[in-house]
Design an enzyme around this catalytic site. Sequence first.
Site, PDB file in Angstrom:
ATOM      1  N   GLU A 162      21.771  17.651   0.000  1.00  0.00           N
ATOM      2  CA  GLU A 162      22.862  18.218   0.248  1.00  0.00           C
ATOM      3  C   GLU A 162      23.730  19.361   0.205  1.00  0.00           C
ATOM      4  OE1 GLU A 162      24.522  16.600  -2.690  1.00  0.00           O
ATOM      5  OE2 GLU A 162      24.128  13.484  -2.544  1.00  0.00           O
ATOM      6  N   GLU A 205      19.830   8.755   0.291  1.00  0.00           N
ATOM      7  CA  GLU A 205      20.919   7.881  -1.228  1.00  0.00           C
ATOM      8  C   GLU A 205      21.862   7.249  -0.538  1.00  0.00           C
ATOM      9  OE1 GLU A 205      21.971  11.380  -3.553  1.00  0.00           O
ATOM     10  OE2 GLU A 205      20.531  12.929  -2.852  1.00  0.00           O
TER      11      GLU A 205
END
Length: 498
Positions: free
Chosen positions: A172, A291
């Site tokens: 991320e 995720e």
Amino acid sequence: SKAKMILNKDYVIGEVDKRIYGSFIEHLGRAVYGGIYEPGHPTADKYGFRQDVAAMIKELQVPIVRYPGGNFVSGYNWEDGVGPVDKRPKRTELAWMTTETNEVGTNEFFTWAKEAGTEVMMAVNLGTRGADAARNLLEYCNHPGGTYWSDLRKAHGYAQPHNIKTWCLGNEMDGPWQICAKTADEYGRLACETAKVMKWVDPTIELVACGSSNSAMPTFAQWEATVLEHTYEHVDYVSLHTYYGNRDNDTANFLARSMDMDAFIKSVISTCDYVKAKKRSKKKINLSFDEWNVWFHSNEADKKVERWSVAPHQLEDEYNFEDALLVGSMLITLLKNADRVKMACLAQLVNVIAPIMTENNGAAWKQTIYYPYLHASVFGRGTVLNPAVKSPLHDTKDFTDVPYIDAAAVIGDDKNEITVFAVNRNMEENITLDIELNGFGQFEVIEHIVLEHSDVKAVNTKSNPNNVVPNTNGNAAIEDGNVKTDLKKLSWNVIRLR
Ligand code: AHR
């Protein structure tokens, strides 16, 4: 009302890569310490790994587990977690504001994964660190011996290389919360150079570049385009992450959120293929949805976590029945995109937004979301059929034309078994589903598993762990060579044919 699904043996979406049933263990909260690892626990083995937890993970047949983060990895010095445990430093952990003891590190996790019958998907730190730390870690893990880092691994007691095949280039990196977040150009260049040296160390590995943290990020999908312009020929996958919540208690709207997941996947595929076209490349970039889950129940409690505590209760969402329905639809969405989604990780596996919960020095139990994950992982392997599904539709606050019946079908590799997964999102009514089977020969219904509950907020707890559990009372039956069934209002269904 009625829905129809038409299946044809020759009409397929693609093969299921079993890694779409992956999961995730981060150094966060009680995922590692008190989750998979608790040396004093009555079920702990000689390494300190809880066998009650391991047994549930084996039942899930989790094929791959992402490690060690997550946001954690962007501040992690992997060298802290190898070598004699009593010499390992305790560190301030800036992703989750806790203290990391480093009792468990790369080698211990690898040992755990082997015991649990799963593979490791390793992430490298592209926050505070870069190509050098990444190539050294890879050499430590995968090089057979005769070099500084591989010999250090041997000196640490691991003679054989771990041979970890799948590596994530950071986590991320677009998120302002990330330790040392980057712009797309900064990250793209770093990921490209890191990918190059990692593949020089071990050309057999596969690499995942960071996509956007979620599709609501202001830089989505320009981020993906820019990152891939830098990395296209050096990486194999781009990552997607998403978490959904039901903050305004609107069940119908919540259950429709898998449509957002589907749109997200389609947008990332388009972006990958746009860069492919621009580069006149022959290579196809696939997707790693590494995720995904429901995450919101624990948000308030997490504001009260004491800073610098060790393994506190963090992100301990207690999942209810409607969460399990959405998780079921999200699994169906992954299956429907099996031609491009080759890996996916239910985030996470134990205690932290997880299907498995534990009590320190006590019991382990299965949350509601355990069950759709179990069924998909165990029965959803083979080839995804491309069904024509006709379902009554409805509108919700954020979505239009939401099919009440969300379904996918998988045929096993031996062609002897077909499994249909279906969610009935209708809150008021059962729906009759006719499944037309074209060209398959003779099939019988061997089982119709149903997850249902009269209360969408019902949960499983330590004292009541079997409140929401599947039954095999579904009424699917063969009629004139086709399947006929009533799908209960608000239910997850697994119809197994042989
Ligand atoms: O899974 C929990 C966190 O969610 C991960 O650390 C991060 O990557 C994401 O924001």
